[in-house]
Design a protein around this motif. Structure first.
Motif, PDB file in Angstrom:
ATOM      1  N   TYR A  41       2.226  -9.239  -3.363  1.00  0.00           N
ATOM      2  CA  TYR A  41       2.764 -10.544  -2.966  1.00  0.00           C
ATOM      3  C   TYR A  41       2.017 -11.662  -3.697  1.00  0.00           C
ATOM      4  CZ  TYR A  41      -1.313 -10.114   0.137  1.00  0.00           C
ATOM      5  OH  TYR A  41      -2.575  -9.918   0.627  1.00  0.00           O
ATOM      6  N   HIS A  58       0.375 -16.664   8.322  1.00  0.00           N
ATOM      7  CA  HIS A  58       0.045 -16.421   6.916  1.00  0.00           C
ATOM      8  C   HIS A  58       1.272 -16.000   6.100  1.00  0.00           C
ATOM      9  CE1 HIS A  58      -0.549 -12.505   8.941  1.00  0.00           C
ATOM     10  NE2 HIS A  58       0.128 -12.078   7.917  1.00  0.00           N
ATOM     11  N   ARG A  62       3.076 -16.752   1.782  1.00  0.00           N
ATOM     12  CA  ARG A  62       3.195 -15.746   0.731  1.00  0.00           C
ATOM     13  C   ARG A  62       4.620 -15.242   0.605  1.00  0.00           C
ATOM     14  NH1 ARG A  62       0.593 -10.073   3.099  1.00  0.00           N
ATOM     15  NH2 ARG A  62       1.691 -10.122   5.099  1.00  0.00           N
ATOM     16  N   PHE A 124     -17.757 -17.466   5.033  1.00  0.00           N
ATOM     17  CA  PHE A 124     -16.354 -17.147   4.807  1.00  0.00           C
ATOM     18  C   PHE A 124     -15.809 -18.029   3.686  1.00  0.00           C
ATOM     19  CE2 PHE A 124     -17.118 -16.011   9.198  1.00  0.00           C
ATOM     20  CZ  PHE A 124     -16.449 -14.815   9.337  1.00  0.00           C
ATOM     21  N   SER A 128      -7.909 -16.002   0.067  1.00  0.00           N
ATOM     22  CA  SER A 128      -6.769 -15.092  -0.033  1.00  0.00           C
ATOM     23  C   SER A 128      -6.171 -14.924   1.359  1.00  0.00           C
ATOM     24  CB  SER A 128      -7.242 -13.732  -0.544  1.00  0.00           C
ATOM     25  OG  SER A 128      -8.116 -13.148   0.405  1.00  0.00           O
ATOM     26  N   VAL A 129      -5.020 -14.280   1.413  1.00  0.00           N
ATOM     27  CA  VAL A 129      -4.413 -14.000   2.716  1.00  0.00           C
ATOM     28  C   VAL A 129      -5.381 -13.173   3.569  1.00  0.00           C
ATOM     29  CG1 VAL A 129      -2.548 -12.751   3.874  1.00  0.00           C
ATOM     30  CG2 VAL A 129      -2.035 -14.219   1.914  1.00  0.00           C
ATOM     31  N   ASN A 130      -5.975 -12.147   2.959  1.00  0.00           N
ATOM     32  CA  ASN A 130      -6.918 -11.325   3.721  1.00  0.00           C
ATOM     33  C   ASN A 130      -8.104 -12.138   4.231  1.00  0.00           C
ATOM     34  OD1 ASN A 130      -5.599  -8.842   3.660  1.00  0.00           O
ATOM     35  ND2 ASN A 130      -6.437  -8.308   1.658  1.00  0.00           N
ATOM     36  N   SER A 131      -8.642 -13.009   3.391  1.00  0.00           N
ATOM     37  CA  SER A 131      -9.836 -13.727   3.837  1.00  0.00           C
ATOM     38  C   SER A 131      -9.509 -14.770   4.904  1.00  0.00           C
ATOM     39  CB  SER A 131     -10.590 -14.337   2.653  1.00  0.00           C
ATOM     40  OG  SER A 131      -9.851 -15.364   2.062  1.00  0.00           O
ATOM     41  N   ARG A 133      -6.986 -14.598   7.148  1.00  0.00           N
ATOM     42  CA  ARG A 133      -6.699 -13.907   8.413  1.00  0.00           C
ATOM     43  C   ARG A 133      -8.001 -13.588   9.127  1.00  0.00           C
ATOM     44  NH1 ARG A 133      -1.903  -9.895   6.558  1.00  0.00           N
ATOM     45  NH2 ARG A 133      -3.568  -9.062   5.307  1.00  0.00           N
ATOM     46  N   LEU A 134      -9.016 -13.222   8.330  1.00  0.00           N
ATOM     47  CA  LEU A 134     -10.307 -12.895   8.927  1.00  0.00           C
ATOM     48  C   LEU A 134     -10.961 -14.140   9.537  1.00  0.00           C
ATOM     49  CD1 LEU A 134     -12.324 -10.611   9.415  1.00  0.00           C
ATOM     50  CD2 LEU A 134     -13.411 -11.212   7.250  1.00  0.00           C
ATOM     51  N   LYS A 136      -9.448 -16.769  10.744  1.00  0.00           N
ATOM     52  CA  LYS A 136      -8.699 -17.065  11.980  1.00  0.00           C
ATOM     53  C   LYS A 136      -9.173 -16.170  13.119  1.00  0.00           C
ATOM     54  CE  LYS A 136      -4.050 -16.527  13.943  1.00  0.00           C
ATOM     55  NZ  LYS A 136      -4.153 -15.215  14.604  1.00  0.00           N
TER      56      LYS A 136
ATOM     57  N   TYR B 141      -9.548  -8.338  15.533  1.00  0.00           N
ATOM     58  CA  TYR B 141     -10.596  -8.493  14.524  1.00  0.00           C
ATOM     59  C   TYR B 141     -10.762  -7.228  13.689  1.00  0.00           C
ATOM     60  CZ  TYR B 141     -14.748 -10.468  12.434  1.00  0.00           C
ATOM     61  OH  TYR B 141     -15.651 -10.978  11.533  1.00  0.00           O
ATOM     62  N   ALA B 144      -8.023  -7.462  11.233  1.00  0.00           N
ATOM     63  CA  ALA B 144      -8.206  -8.573  10.288  1.00  0.00           C
ATOM     64  C   ALA B 144      -9.268  -8.242   9.260  1.00  0.00           C
ATOM     65  CB  ALA B 144      -8.578  -9.855  11.030  1.00  0.00           C
ATOM     66  N   SER B 145     -10.299  -7.499   9.648  1.00  0.00           N
ATOM     67  CA  SER B 145     -11.393  -7.234   8.717  1.00  0.00           C
ATOM     68  C   SER B 145     -11.158  -5.970   7.898  1.00  0.00           C
ATOM     69  CB  SER B 145     -12.724  -7.151   9.470  1.00  0.00           C
ATOM     70  OG  SER B 145     -12.656  -6.212  10.516  1.00  0.00           O
ATOM     71  N   ASN B 147      -8.829  -4.935   5.719  1.00  0.00           N
ATOM     72  CA  ASN B 147      -8.518  -5.101   4.296  1.00  0.00           C
ATOM     73  C   ASN B 147      -9.574  -5.883   3.530  1.00  0.00           C
ATOM     74  OD1 ASN B 147      -6.170  -3.660   3.932  1.00  0.00           O
ATOM     75  ND2 ASN B 147      -4.870  -5.319   4.680  1.00  0.00           N
ATOM     76  N   LYS B 148     -10.558  -6.413   4.250  1.00  0.00           N
ATOM     77  CA  LYS B 148     -11.584  -7.218   3.605  1.00  0.00           C
ATOM     78  C   LYS B 148     -12.790  -6.395   3.182  1.00  0.00           C
ATOM     79  CE  LYS B 148     -12.477 -10.942   3.033  1.00  0.00           C
ATOM     80  NZ  LYS B 148     -12.432 -11.556   1.691  1.00  0.00           N
ATOM     81  N   TYR B 185       1.484  -7.249  10.850  1.00  0.00           N
ATOM     82  CA  TYR B 185       0.824  -8.549  10.641  1.00  0.00           C
ATOM     83  C   TYR B 185      -0.279  -8.448   9.600  1.00  0.00           C
ATOM     84  CZ  TYR B 185      -1.052 -13.121  12.070  1.00  0.00           C
ATOM     85  OH  TYR B 185      -1.474 -14.435  12.105  1.00  0.00           O
ATOM     86  N   TYR B 186      -1.030  -7.349   9.642  1.00  0.00           N
ATOM     87  CA  TYR B 186      -2.200  -7.228   8.767  1.00  0.00           C
ATOM     88  C   TYR B 186      -1.970  -6.307   7.570  1.00  0.00           C
ATOM     89  CZ  TYR B 186      -4.629  -9.789  12.349  1.00  0.00           C
ATOM     90  OH  TYR B 186      -5.006 -10.767  13.227  1.00  0.00           O
TER      91      TYR B 186
END
Lengths: 401, 401
Positions: A41, A58, A62, A124, A128-131, A133-134, A136, B141, B144-145, B147-148, B185-186
Motif C-alpha cells: 500500500y 489509518h 493509505r 516513537f 509509517s502506518v505501522n509506527s 498505529r503503535l 495510538k 497493543y 499494534a506492535s 508489525n513493528k 485492522y493491523y
C-alpha cells in the motif's frame, strides 16, 4: 524488442506520481516499468499525525498500490531495498536483485535523531502506518493502565513531543482534540494530562511567518499544550526526557518529530550525500549518474533566493515526480533535452486540530476555518493528481467546513 | 428521632438491589440508609467479558449510581472499605469511619489464584471496568506492535485464557469475534493468532450439562479456540505459562478466570469464612451477628440437594438482595420473623460470542440463536428489576436476534 527497464524505488508521494504518470503515457508500451515498495500500500505521510493521535482511521491515509497503479502496465514488487549497485546498474532487494536502465530513487526518509542518546531506543516516530498505529495504542494504553496502578504514575499521562516543526505542531493539535475523548473514556480528569512541545530552535515552526507562529502557539496553549522553546533535549531514557538545563521530565511517551534524513540506503550505496540526501542536478539526476533520478526526501535542492536547501515536503516530491516522469519519457524516446526542475511553492498550511489551521497561500496569510479548508483541499488535490475524482471521493477529506 | 442506621457495603448486584428496594419502601423514611462503593458507578460484572475483548463499549456495562439510586433517600459515599469492626458496629473506610445499626456486606469477590506463582504479578482478571479496559488495550497493543518488531514475536499473538468455566468460555467466545477485526485492522493474517483455553478440571464448564459442553466446545473450536482440558497451570511468568506437564507456552497475555474468592475484607475483619465467603444463616445473616447481612459473592449457601455450595452468581446475588431488603424492613419495623432464603434457579445461559450461546432454562436445554436471545433477556431483566423500563431502554441489550 529490447525495451529499456525503468525501476522506481519507493511508492511515496514522488514514486507514485512517477508510476501513475508513466502508466498513462507511451512509456508504458515502450519500456518495462517496475515499482518496488516495502508495503503493498501507499500512504500519505503528511496525514499520519491524525491516526497517530487516533483522530482518524489509518486506512483513510493509505490505499492499495494496485488500486491506483495498473499492474498490467507497471510491475509491482513488494520488497525492501537493501542497496543500489549504481555501477552495475542493479538494485539489491531482500529477496531478489533487479537490473535497470533507468532508476528512480524515491525511498523517503527516516527520523533525524542528531545522535541524541536514547532516541532510537525509546522514542516513537510518526513515520509509517505501522509506527502510528503503535503510537495510538501506546497512548491509549497509558490511559487504560492509569486507574489500575496506584504507584509509579509519574509520567504516564505526560506526552512529550520533541520538535515544534510542522509534524510536531500538527500532532500536538490532534492530541488536543483526542485527549478530552480519552479522559472521558477512561474516567481521568483532563488536568492529569500534560502535552509538552519541546523545541531546540528559538521559535516554534522555524522559518514560518512570525504572526502565524504566534497564532498557532496561542491556539495550542489555550488547549493546554505547554511549550518549551530554545530548549534542546540532551537525552531520552525509558521513562524520561532530560533537557539541556538538566531538568528531567518523567514521561512514558516521547514522539520524535525533529525532522528527517534521507533513507540510509543512499549512504550505504556510496552516494555523495548530506544527511542522506543527494544534491541533485537541475534535471533531478544524481551527479555523475545519467541513469539515476532522485526525488522526494532523498533529493536535496537549493532555494536560489535564500541559498538554503528547501525542506523536504510532499508538495515538492509530487512536483518532482511529474518532472521525473517527463524526463524519463524523453530519455525513452531518445531525446537529450531534460526538463529543469524548480519547485513552485503554492502555499503551506499546518493544521492545528479540529477546525484550526494556519498557512500561507501565495503571499497571503490564512487562519482558522478557512486555513483548515485549504489544508483539506491541498490533501484532496494530491489524491486528484494520483487517481482523479474517484480517488478523491474514496479517500478524500470531504467535510470542508 | 433516633433512626436506625443501615449501611450497605458494595454497589454490586446485591447491594444495588437492596438499596433500590429500600428507597422505594417505608424504610427510606424510617431509617438512615447509606450505600458505600469504591466507584461512583455500578457495573454488571457478568457482562465484562465483552468490553474485555473489545466487542462492547464499557459504558454499556455501567451506570452512575445516582442515576438509579435517589441520593435524597439513600446517602452515597464513594470509598474503599478497609475493615468491618463487627463488635463495635463500625466500618472503617479509607477516609472515614461509619457507625451502623444494620450492615449489609455485598463486597464482591477477587480472583482465586490458588497460590499459583506469578498469577498475581502477570495475569489479567475480568473483574472491573478498569481491569477490562486494560485487557482490551493490552490486546490491541500486542497487535499494534506486532508489525513493528522483527524479533521477539513469540507469544505476542498467543492469548491464554486460564479456566474454562463460565467467564473463561464467554471471554473465549468474544475473542473469536474480536480477533478477525483486529487482524484486519493491523494487517495480520488470522493464522498468526492463537486463543488457548486451559482448564485444570476434566471438563470445560464443570457442572454443566455434557451435551451443552460438547456443543460449546465445538462452536469455539470451529472458530479457532484450542482447548487443553485436565491441564493444571503450574506457573505464570512475564512471558509464558508453564503447564503441569512442563510444556511452556509463550504468551504476553494470560487472562485468569479460574473462579473467585470473597473480598479479603471478610478475612481481615475476623469472620469465619471459607475462601473469603461467610456461610450465612437461612435469613442471610452472619452466624452470631444479628445486625450483619451478607449477600452475593461474600455469602456461602449450600444447595441442599447436592450438599455442595452454590456457585456465586449474579442471579443468586439479585435474589439475596431482594430477601435482604425484606428482612431489613422487618427489623426496622421491629418484627422478629425473617424471610428464609432459598435460591430459585431459573436458568443458566453462557454466551459464546455473536449469536451463539448455550443454556438451561428450567430443565430445557437451549442452543444457538434462541439461547443468545434468552441470555440478553436475562441481562435486561436485571436492569428492569433495578431501574424499570427506562433503564432497560437506556442500557439494555435490545438487538435480540
Amino acid at each position: 524488442m529490447n525495451k529499456p527497464k525503468i525501476v522506481i524505488l519507493g511508492a511515496g508521494y514522488g514514486g507514485m506520481i512517477v508510476a501513475s504518470r508513466l502508466q498513462k503515457s507511451t512509456v508504458a508500451k515502450d519500456a518495462e516499468i517496475t515499482l518496488v515498495n516495502r508495503h503493498d500500500y501507499h500512504y500519505q505521510t503528511t496525514w499520519l499525525h491524525e491516526p497517530a493521535a487516533g483522530t482518524m482511521h489509518h486506512d483513510k491515509t493509505r490505499m492499495k498500490i494496485d488500486s491506483v497503479i495498473d499492474t498490467k502496465k507497471v510491475n509491482f514488487i513488494k520488497g525492501d531495498v537493501k542497496e543500489i549497485k549504481k555501477d552495475e546498474k542493479k538494485v539489491v532487494l531482500d529477496e531478489m536483485v533487479l537490473d535497470y536502465d533507468y532508476l528512480v530513487v524515491g525511498l523517503g526518509a527516516i527520523p533525524e535523531t542528531f545522535g541524541i542518546p536514547g532516541v532510537k531506543e525509546h522514542a516513537f516516530a510518526i513515520r509509517s502506518v505501522n509506527s502510528v498505529r503503535l503510537i495510538k495504542e501506546h497512548i491509549e494504553y497509558q490511559f487504560a493502565s492509569y486507574n489500575k496502578q496506584a504507584a509509579d504514575q509519574d509520567g504516564k499521562l505526560t506526552f512529550v513531543i520533541a520538535g515544534a516543526g510542522f509534524t510536531g505542531i500538527e500532532f500536538a493539535g490532534e492530541m488536543t482534540e483526542r485527549i478530552p475523548e480519552l479522559c472521558e473514556y477512561y474516567d481521568i480528569p483532563r488536568e492529569k494530562v500534560r502535552i509538552l512541545s519541546i523545541e531546540a530552535a528559538p521559535t516554534a515552526l522555524p522559518g514560518f511567518d512570525e504572526e502565524l507562529v504566534e497564532y498557532a502557539m496561542n491556539v495550542l496553549e489555550s488547549r493546554g499544550v505547554e511549550f518549551k522553546i530554545s530548549m534542546p533535549i540532551k537525552e531520552v531514557t525509558a521513562d524520561s526526557v532530560i533537557l539541556n538545563d538538566d531538568t528531567e521530565i518523567k514521561t512514558n511517551t516521547i514522539v520524535w518529530t525533529t525532522g528527517v534524513r534521507g533513507n540510509p540506503v543512499i549512504e550505504d550505496s556510496g552516494f555523495d550525500s548530506m544527511r542522506g540526501r543527494i544534491k541533485v542536478e537541475k534535471d533531478l539526476r544524481a551527479p555523475g549518474y545519467e541513469d539515476i533520478f532522485v526525488i522526494g526526501d532523498c533529493a536535496l535542492i537549493i532555494n536560489e533566493e535564500t541559498e538554503r536547501p528547501y525542506p523536504p515536503t510532499a508538495q515538492i516530491a509530487i512536483q518532482q515526480g511529474a518532472a521525473c516522469a517527463n524526463n524519463l519519457k524523453a530519455l525513452v524516446e531518445g531525446k537529450k533535452e531534460m526538463e529543469q526542475f524548480t519547485p513552485d511553492i503554492k502555499g503551506t498550511v499546518a493544521s492545528l486540530g479540529g477546525k484550526e489551521a494556519i498557512g500561507i497561500v501565495g503571499t497571503r496569510k490564512i487562519y482558522g476555518n478557512s486555513a483548515s479548508a485549504v489544508k483539506k483541499m491541498i490533501d484532496n488535490r494530491y489524491l486528484f493528481l494520483l487517481g482523479g475524482m474517484p480517488l478523491v471521493i474514496k479517500k478524500g477529506k470531504l467535510k470542508m467546513f
